[in-house]
Design a protein around this motif. Structure first.
Motif, PDB file in Angstrom:
ATOM      1  N   SER A 186     -36.498 -35.499   6.177  1.00 34.59           N
ATOM      2  CA  SER A 186     -37.163 -35.596   7.128  1.00 34.59           C
ATOM      3  C   SER A 186     -36.784 -35.113   8.119  1.00 34.59           C
ATOM      4  N   LYS A 187     -37.491 -35.065   9.431  1.00 30.37           N
ATOM      5  CA  LYS A 187     -37.281 -34.612  10.874  1.00 30.37           C
ATOM      6  C   LYS A 187     -38.126 -34.678  11.770  1.00 30.37           C
ATOM      7  N   SER A 188     -38.011 -35.090  12.951  1.00 29.44           N
ATOM      8  CA  SER A 188     -38.965 -35.918  14.161  1.00 29.44           C
ATOM      9  C   SER A 188     -38.419 -35.065  15.681  1.00 29.44           C
TER      10      SER A 188
ATOM     11  N   ARG B 101     -41.796 -37.589  19.142  1.00 32.43           N
ATOM     12  CA  ARG B 101     -42.537 -38.695  18.113  1.00 32.43           C
ATOM     13  C   ARG B 101     -43.222 -37.663  16.860  1.00 32.43           C
TER      14      ARG B 101
ATOM     15  N   PRO C 235     -43.395 -35.902  13.657  1.00 32.61           N
ATOM     16  CA  PRO C 235     -42.973 -35.138  12.557  1.00 32.61           C
ATOM     17  C   PRO C 235     -42.950 -34.372  12.179  1.00 32.61           C
TER      18      PRO C 235
ATOM     19  N   LYS D  25     -41.878 -34.689   6.520  1.00 32.89           N
ATOM     20  CA  LYS D  25     -41.546 -35.855   6.205  1.00 32.89           C
ATOM     21  C   LYS D  25     -41.954 -36.170   4.398  1.00 32.89           C
TER      22      LYS D  25
ATOM     23  N   THR E 261     -38.820 -25.420  10.624  1.00 30.57           N
ATOM     24  CA  THR E 261     -37.947 -26.675  10.616  1.00 30.57           C
ATOM     25  C   THR E 261     -36.870 -26.761   9.052  1.00 30.57           C
TER      26      THR E 261
ATOM     27  N   GLU F  53     -30.809 -27.133  13.425  1.00 32.48           N
ATOM     28  CA  GLU F  53     -31.030 -28.797  12.725  1.00 32.48           C
ATOM     29  C   GLU F  53     -30.421 -29.461  11.570  1.00 32.48           C
ATOM     30  N   SER F  54     -30.742 -30.567  12.172  1.00 33.38           N
ATOM     31  CA  SER F  54     -29.939 -32.060  11.437  1.00 33.38           C
ATOM     32  C   SER F  54     -31.044 -32.374  11.286  1.00 33.38           C
ATOM     33  N   PRO F  55     -31.508 -32.961   9.641  1.00 34.48           N
ATOM     34  CA  PRO F  55     -31.974 -33.350   9.200  1.00 34.48           C
ATOM     35  C   PRO F  55     -32.020 -34.996   9.734  1.00 34.48           C
ATOM     36  N   ASP F  56     -33.171 -35.857  10.197  1.00 35.93           N
ATOM     37  CA  ASP F  56     -33.018 -37.518  10.381  1.00 35.93           C
ATOM     38  C   ASP F  56     -32.839 -38.427   8.760  1.00 35.93           C
ATOM     39  N   ALA F  57     -32.979 -38.010   8.042  1.00 31.75           N
ATOM     40  CA  ALA F  57     -32.756 -38.841   6.098  1.00 31.75           C
ATOM     41  C   ALA F  57     -33.248 -36.899   5.348  1.00 31.75           C
TER      42      ALA F  57
END
Length: 357
Positions: free
Chosen positions: A21-23, A26, A28, A31, A55, A64-68
């Motif tokens: 996941s990556k945002s 706000r 996203p 997902k 992305t 890029e670094s993912p959020d999760a």
């Protein structure tokens, strides 16, 4: 459609993407995306603008670094590796060549900037450049500068530069996007052959459906940051998982219908419902060139022919069906009997796909 053997049936997994996941603020962009690529597989990430495909590619490249989520390559935690140690070759849409460097210097760049302890000898670098010039069919152009090359030649240099470091994975971000349609077609099969000779796992981002279906072993279709369907080109084209996939992969006609007791009713046409069809109100999709024409008193959907035109071997037939204007097609210079402007005909979709309304 790609007729090459699919790597997914022959080789183990090399790339495993789990719950990415990556945002951005706000928004996203990705997902909970999970998918896999097999060793030496050619995987296409296909989707419209904003679907998240680039992305995801940038996450693999370390841009890029993912959020999760987690990415593993050959069983190794890929996200924990510094970018240099990932051994990823990346090719961008606009080549990103160094204008002040020759073709040979551009190709050798990734090797010449390595730390001294890891840098190959000068003779080894020169030999690697010669091998790659032959591989991308640019022998004799090593002394030219990017400005002296065509767009297609520049993209070949960019691919050779990405392969020079002997990457474990090749990432291609819309590599033909800046080229005209004819050059894109010429390079398409060449790229597939290059991938097969290079023997690397390739992830290819494109919004061009034909390109993805023609090149890839498997296609991952994304929409609004989510993975919608993953399969071989034939699987996703012949059995689209959703109306979006059906519509995105080619020209589509759509009509409302009802499924009851194993029968499909669309307007005044009734036929056997596909086995996977849901019961109740449905949306019926079919391709405009997958139809049969019959006289007005035959079986099928009632239609009024409004216009007929020919383009090469294709005949385009504009019809009014249930209040909708649809452009249908037949192939092979053959005009169906009884089809002419102003006449009533019957249209029978040959392979309708049915989805819940």
């Amino acid at each position: 459609m790609n007729s090459l053997p699919h790597a997914s049936t022959k080789s183990p997994l090399s790339l495993e993407i789990s719950g990415i996941s990556k945002s951005f603020g706000r928004f996203p962009a990705l997902k909970d995306v999970s998918l896999q690529a097999h060793d030496k597989e050619f995987l296409a990430l296909l989707g419209p603008s904003g679907s998240g495909k680039t992305t995801l590619l940038r996450v693999l490249a370390g841009l890029e670094s993912p959020d999760a989520g987690e990415v593993r390559f050959d069983g190794e935690d890929f996200l924990s590796l510094p970018v240099r140690r990932r051994r990823v070759g990346m090719v961008f849409q606009h080549y990103a060549l160094f204008r002040h460097m020759t073709v040979a210097q551009n190709i050798a760049f990734g090797l010449t900037v390595r730390p001294r302890a890891e840098r190959p000898a000068k003779a080894a670098i020169q030999e690697r450049v010669r091998e790659l010039l032959a591989l991308v069919q640019l022998e004799g152009l090593e002394r030219r500068f990017p400005a002296q090359l065509s767009g297609g030649q520049r993209q070949r240099v960019a691919l050779a530069r990405a392969l020079a470091i002997e990457p474990r994975m090749l990432l291609l971000d819309e590599p033909f996007g800046a080229l005209d349609a004819q050059v894109r077609r010429e390079l398409r099969r060449w790229l597939r052959e290059l991938h097969d000779r290079a023997g690397v796992t390739t992830v290819f981002v494109t919004h061009d459906q034909e390109e993805a279906l023609d090149l890839a072993d498997r296609v991952a279709i994304l929409k609004d940051g989510e993975l919608i369907q993953l399969g071989t080109p034939n699987e996703v084209y012949e059995n689209p998982a959703t109306p979006f996939v059906f519509d995105f992969l080619g020209a589509a006609c759509r009509l409302p219908g009802v499924v009851a007791e194993g029968r499909l009713l669309v307007a005044d046409w009734e036929t056997k419902a596909p086995k996977t069809a849901p019961t109740g109100r449905v949306q019926v999709f079919f391709r405009p060139d997958e139809v049969a024409f019959a006289p007005g008193d035959g079986a099928g959907l009632a239609a009024q022919v409004r216009a007929v035109s020919s383009r090469g071997p294709d005949v385009r037939i504009e019809c009014l069906i249930e209040g909708q204007v649809m452009e249908l097609q037949t192939h092979g210079h053959t005009m169906p009997p009884g089809v002419a402007p102003g006449l009533a005909v019957r249209i029978k979709p040959l392979r309708p796909q049915v989805y819940a309304a």
